[in-house]
Design an enzyme around this catalytic site. Sequence first.
Site, PDB file in Angstrom:
ATOM      1  N   ARG A 178    -109.310   5.713   1.104  1.00  0.00           N
ATOM      2  CA  ARG A 178    -110.332   6.180   2.060  1.00  0.00           C
ATOM      3  C   ARG A 178    -110.100   7.624   2.465  1.00  0.00           C
ATOM      4  NH1 ARG A 178    -113.474   2.461   4.915  1.00  0.00           N
ATOM      5  NH2 ARG A 178    -113.473   3.793   6.757  1.00  0.00           N
ATOM      6  N   ARG A 182    -106.988  17.297  -0.217  1.00  0.00           N
ATOM      7  CA  ARG A 182    -107.699  18.494  -0.674  1.00  0.00           C
ATOM      8  C   ARG A 182    -106.760  19.681  -0.831  1.00  0.00           C
ATOM      9  NH1 ARG A 182    -111.848  17.296   3.562  1.00  0.00           N
ATOM     10  NH2 ARG A 182    -113.291  15.844   2.562  1.00  0.00           N
ATOM     11  N   ARG A 256    -107.182  -6.899  11.791  1.00  0.00           N
ATOM     12  CA  ARG A 256    -106.615  -5.855  12.625  1.00  0.00           C
ATOM     13  C   ARG A 256    -107.606  -5.663  13.765  1.00  0.00           C
ATOM     14  NH1 ARG A 256    -108.451   0.045  11.419  1.00  0.00           N
ATOM     15  NH2 ARG A 256    -107.769   0.985  13.347  1.00  0.00           N
ATOM     16  N   ARG A 287    -104.813   6.916  18.375  1.00  0.00           N
ATOM     17  CA  ARG A 287    -105.696   8.088  18.493  1.00  0.00           C
ATOM     18  C   ARG A 287    -106.130   8.251  19.933  1.00  0.00           C
ATOM     19  NH1 ARG A 287    -109.676   6.480  13.383  1.00  0.00           N
ATOM     20  NH2 ARG A 287    -109.596   4.287  13.880  1.00  0.00           N
ATOM     21  N   GLU A 309    -106.620   4.669  21.919  1.00  0.00           N
ATOM     22  CA  GLU A 309    -106.843   3.501  21.049  1.00  0.00           C
ATOM     23  C   GLU A 309    -105.507   2.844  20.701  1.00  0.00           C
ATOM     24  OE1 GLU A 309    -109.580   4.071  17.708  1.00  0.00           O
ATOM     25  OE2 GLU A 309    -108.186   2.972  16.448  1.00  0.00           O
ATOM     26  N   TYR A 357    -114.158  -4.094   4.264  1.00  0.00           N
ATOM     27  CA  TYR A 357    -113.999  -2.861   5.048  1.00  0.00           C
ATOM     28  C   TYR A 357    -115.241  -1.986   4.848  1.00  0.00           C
ATOM     29  CZ  TYR A 357    -110.880   0.782   7.073  1.00  0.00           C
ATOM     30  OH  TYR A 357    -110.267   1.722   7.858  1.00  0.00           O
ATOM     31  N   ASP A 359    -118.262   0.508   5.750  1.00  0.00           N
ATOM     32  CA  ASP A 359    -118.738   1.495   6.712  1.00  0.00           C
ATOM     33  C   ASP A 359    -120.151   1.083   7.119  1.00  0.00           C
ATOM     34  OD1 ASP A 359    -116.474   3.097   6.706  1.00  0.00           O
ATOM     35  OD2 ASP A 359    -117.118   4.200   4.939  1.00  0.00           O
TER      36      ASP A 359
HETATM   37  N1  UDP Z   1    -104.303   6.983   7.970  1.00  0.00           N
HETATM   38  C1  UDP Z   1    -103.043   7.475   8.281  1.00  0.00           C
HETATM   39  N2  UDP Z   1    -102.940   8.510   9.147  1.00  0.00           N
HETATM   40  C2  UDP Z   1    -104.013   9.066   9.752  1.00  0.00           C
HETATM   41  C3  UDP Z   1    -105.291   8.558   9.449  1.00  0.00           C
HETATM   42  C4  UDP Z   1    -105.415   7.509   8.559  1.00  0.00           C
HETATM   43  O1  UDP Z   1    -102.043   6.967   7.799  1.00  0.00           O
HETATM   44  O2  UDP Z   1    -103.826  10.000  10.559  1.00  0.00           O
HETATM   45  C5  UDP Z   1    -104.399   5.832   7.030  1.00  0.00           C
HETATM   46  C6  UDP Z   1    -104.315   4.499   7.774  1.00  0.00           C
HETATM   47  O3  UDP Z   1    -103.638   3.572   6.953  1.00  0.00           O
HETATM   48  C7  UDP Z   1    -105.782   4.126   7.892  1.00  0.00           C
HETATM   49  C8  UDP Z   1    -106.356   4.627   6.576  1.00  0.00           C
HETATM   50  O4  UDP Z   1    -105.633   5.845   6.345  1.00  0.00           O
HETATM   51  O5  UDP Z   1    -105.962   2.745   8.035  1.00  0.00           O
HETATM   52  C9  UDP Z   1    -107.850   4.864   6.579  1.00  0.00           C
HETATM   53  O6  UDP Z   1    -108.188   5.759   7.626  1.00  0.00           O
HETATM   54  P1  UDP Z   1    -109.647   5.789   8.258  1.00  0.00           P
HETATM   55  O7  UDP Z   1    -109.760   7.017   9.055  1.00  0.00           O
HETATM   56  O8  UDP Z   1    -110.646   5.543   7.187  1.00  0.00           O
HETATM   57  O9  UDP Z   1    -109.590   4.529   9.238  1.00  0.00           O
HETATM   58  P2  UDP Z   1    -110.733   4.050  10.263  1.00  0.00           P
HETATM   59  O10 UDP Z   1    -111.329   5.261  10.887  1.00  0.00           O
HETATM   60  O11 UDP Z   1    -111.707   3.251   9.453  1.00  0.00           O
HETATM   61  O12 UDP Z   1    -109.993   3.225  11.249  1.00  0.00           O
END
Ligand code: UDP
Length: 379
Positions: A178, A182, A256, A287, A309, A357, A359
Site C-alpha cells: 500500500r 519514491r 484490527r 497518529r 489514534e 482491505y 478503500d
Molecule cells: N505503515 C508504517 N508506517 C507508517 C505508515 C504506514 O509502517 O508511518 C505501514 C503499516 O503497516 C500500515 C501500512 O503501512 O498498516 C499501510 O498504511 P496505510 O497508510 O495504507 O494504512 P491506513 O491509512 O489504511 O490505516
Amino acid sequence: MKKIKTDFLIVGSGLYGCVIAERISSILKKKVIILEKRNHIGGNCYSEVDKNTGIEYHKYGTHIFHTSIKAVWDYLKDFTKFNSYRHQVLTKYKSKTYQLPINLETINSFFGKNFSPSQARDFVTRQTKKFYKNNYNNFEEKALSQIGEKLYKAFIKYYTFKQWGKDPKNLPPSIFNRLPLRFNYNEDYYKNPFIQGIPLDGYTSIFKRLTESSKIEVIYNFNYEYENNFKVKYLTIYTGPLDKLLKNKFGKLEWRSLGFKKEVINSEDYQGTSVINYPEIKFNYTRIHEPRHLHPERKYGKKTLIIKEYPKVNNSEPYYPINNSENKERHAMYKNYLIKNKNKKIIFGGRLADYAYYDMDMTISAALNKFNIIKKIFK
Ligand code: UDP
C-alpha cells in the site's frame, strides 16, 4: 415481533449498503429497509462537527477520498463535490519530522545525504540486495527487500507492530504494497489518483443524499440477527462481519480496531498538517490527526481539534481485516457456508463481509458491480 414488509433488506448503512440501496430504489423502484446498529448513518466514513471548535472531523479516523476508477467517479459526482485537498503524511522519528511515503527527501534527510534520484536508488539497492527472494512470505521480508533494515526499523517495523498488534513476520506482504517508495520529491500519499479530496459538505451529507428517496427507510440502533422477523420479498444484503452473522460457527475472525482521543487545543494550528505518524514504540498512539487541515477552504476559529489514534486488536468494532492465512481460511468457510445455503435469500459484500482491505472507491465499485448482478435477476 410483528413482521415488517420490504422488497429488499440491507444490513449496515456504510458505503456498500447505501450505494446498493440507492441503486435499488432509483433503478428497480423497489422498497429498501436499511438496518443500522449504530445511531447514525455512514459506517466508518461518518463525519460530524465538533461542538467546541466547529471543526468537522471523521469520527472513525481520517478518510481521504481518492480514486482512479472512472465508473466510481461518474457515480459519486451526483452525490457530492470535493475540495482541493491533497493528502500528505509526515512521520516523527526521534523528534525529527520526515516525509512519508519514503521519498528522496526522507532518504536524504534520514541519512544526512544529498543524493540525486539515481544515487539514492543505488544507495538503497546496496542495503536491500541481501533480502531479495523469489517469493515474499510476510510483511517484514517484503519491506526489507524494498527499503533495507535502517529505514524499516525507524519508520515501519514498530508502527506496524503497534497498528496490527502482531509481529510483521506474521502479516501478509500485501499490506506493505500500500505504501509507495519514491526516488523523487513527490510528497503525495496516493499514487496518481484521478480524483482526490474531501467532500465539500462532509461525508455524512453523501449518505443523506444516497438514502433520501422515500423508498428507503433507515432503522437505527437495530442489531440484525438471522432470526429477526422481516418479511423480505427478494433479498437480504448483509454488509457486516460473517462470523457475527453465523454466531461464530467456525470461530472468530480477527480484526484490527482503533480508539480515538479528542483534545481541544488553544491555538489555531497544532501541527501544521492533517496527519503525523508516530512510528516509535514509546508512543502508544500511531497518529495524531488535526482535521481542520482537511478543509483549507473553510474558515475555522482560534481553537483547533486534535485526535490521537490508538490501535486496538480484537475490539468489538471491526476496522481492518487481519488477512493472514488462518483468517482467510476461516472467512472462506463462512462464505462457502452462506453460498451453499442459498435458500436463505441472503447475499453479502463490503469491507466487513468480504473481509477485505477496501478503500472507499473499491467499496463503491464492488457495490455497483453487485447491483448489476441484482438488476439482471430482478428487472
Ligand atoms: N505503515 C508504517 N508506517 C507508517 C505508515 C504506514 O509502517 O508511518 C505501514 C503499516 O503497516 C500500515 C501500512 O503501512 O498498516 C499501510 O498504511 P496505510 O497508510 O495504507 O494504512 P491506513 O491509512 O489504511 O490505516
